[in-house]
Design an enzyme around this catalytic site. Structure first.
Site, short mmCIF file in Angstrom:
data_model
loop_
_atom_site.label_atom_id
_atom_site.label_comp_id
_atom_site.label_asym_id
_atom_site.label_seq_id
_atom_site.Cartn_x
_atom_site.Cartn_y
_atom_site.Cartn_z
N CYS A 269 -2.13 -6.00 5.54
CA CYS A 269 -2.26 -4.77 4.75
C CYS A 269 -2.54 -3.54 5.62
CB CYS A 269 -3.32 -4.94 3.67
SG CYS A 269 -5.02 -5.07 4.26
N HIS A 317 -8.99 -4.40 1.56
CA HIS A 317 -7.55 -4.28 1.31
C HIS A 317 -7.18 -2.80 1.23
CE1 HIS A 317 -3.62 -5.84 0.19
NE2 HIS A 317 -3.53 -4.87 -0.71
N HIS A 329 2.14 -2.09 -0.64
CA HIS A 329 1.13 -2.81 0.13
C HIS A 329 1.66 -4.18 0.53
CE1 HIS A 329 -0.83 -5.50 -3.17
NE2 HIS A 329 0.39 -5.19 -3.54
#
Length: 354
Positions: A269, A317, A329
């Site tokens: 990520c 994240h 993402h």
């Protein structure tokens, strides 16, 4: 006296004994079965399996970000150690050269020092020349003393460098052990998650894989590479750098998630957001918990394309906002880079890079 004797117990024999034994075993089996059925754990539902897998994937991603940070720190420690070793090698060479020069001077003095200076003066045919030479020798002696002091200083500094190199080597080993620990945690969490998902039916696994967004169409990806306005979003990117970062993220759609990867063929990520902004000429830190401090904090209500959006309380994240409540993402292993709504995970904050 016989009246006070205890009556003798009768034992069963033959068919009566066999019948009693059969009844006893049947009763024991029934009791065991009843107790077992009462204590047995119910089989987890698909929803419970998915929830536990989600938890494991999120924990694995948190460990991935720690791995990324430790890897970056280990890289810096290695570079620092290598620089220090190079400097120590250069200083060792200079120290050896100084020692060799001093040894040559000492050898020459030894060869010329067979007579006492007063005897040399008495035997000299030109006392003035001799005295001038003696003065030069005295000056040379002073320079030699300075050379010796310099050598001693160089030796002390070299010892200090070597001690510092030892400390940096120990720090590097600590970082490497930390890397190994985080790597083991990631692999353990991912293996446990995959084991849970293996209990689902193929259709359930397919639904789970598609639960967090959909890849964009090829037309959207092609348009994003050239247009400063994010396709399908209600607002344009605030500047050309943000537009380029978003275009890069669109170009990464469909590429696999690999923990620790920064592109161009795979990403995790924070590796995706770092690569996207690097394509726009902006250098971001490596991890989610450092990227969140890499720009100006913006409220969710004022998000613009190109902003970094962060999730979970541990800032584990990150995605790249593209407008319309959507982000691009890299979700997790087995799920490629994709578009997803930002409200599918616990929102933790947002940062505007440029």
């Amino acid at each position: 006296m016989a009246a006070h004797r205890k009556p003798k117990q009768r034992t069963l024999g033959g068919s009566a004994a066999r019948t009693a034994l059969t009844l006893a075993l049947a009763g024991a089996a029934s009791a065991t079965a009843f107790e077992g059925s009462g204590l047995a754990d119910p089989r987890p539902t698909p929803e419970q399996l998915k929830a536990e897998a989600d938890k494991l994937f999120q924990e694995a991603e948190a460990a991935t970000e720690k791995y990324n940070g430790a890897k970056e720190a280990a890289h810096r420690a290695r570079e620092s150690l290598d620089d220090l070793r190079d400097e120590a090698a250069r200083r060792t060479e200079r120290l050896n050269s100084s020692r060799n020069a001093l040894g040559s001077i000492a050898t020459a003095q030894y060869r010329a020092g067979g007579l006492d200076p007063s005897v040399q003066l008495a035997l000299s045919a030109d006392p003035d020349t001799y005295l001038a030479g003696a003065e030069l020798a005295e000056r040379a002696g002073a320079r030699q003393a300075a050379t010796i002091a310099g050598i001693q200083k160089q030796a002390r500094e070299l010892d200090q460098l070597r001690a510092e190199a030892g400390e940096r080597l120990a720090a590097l080993k600590t970082r490497q052990a930390e890397l190994a620990r985080h790597r083991a945690t990631i692999r353990t969490k991912l293996a446990a998650a995959q084991k849970l998902l293996a209990q689902l039916t193929p259709d359930q696994r397919a639904a789970y894989a598609g639960q967090d967004g959909n890849p964009a169409s090829r037309a959207d990806r092609d348009a994003a590479r050239t247009a400063p306005v994010v396709p399908g979003s209600p607002a344009a990117a605030p500047n050309s750098r943000a537009a380029q970062a978003v275009a890069y993220a669109y170009g990464a759609l469909g590429k696999p998630y690999v923990w620790g990867a920064t592109g161009p063929s795979s990403y995790d990520c924070s590796g995706l957001t770092q690569a996207a902004w690097r394509s726009a000429g902006v250098s971001l830190p490596r991890t989610t918990y450092t990227q969140i401090n890499a720009g100006l904090s913006v409220p969710r209500s004022q998000l613009a394309p190109g902003d970094l959006v962060f999730f979970y309380s541990g800032i584990s994240h990150v995605g790249l906002y593209i407008g319309g409540g959507q982000m691009i993402h890299a979700p997790r292993p087995g799920t490629p880079v994709r578009i997803a709504p930002i409200d599918q995970m616990p929102f933790a904050g947002a940062t505007r890079v440029a």
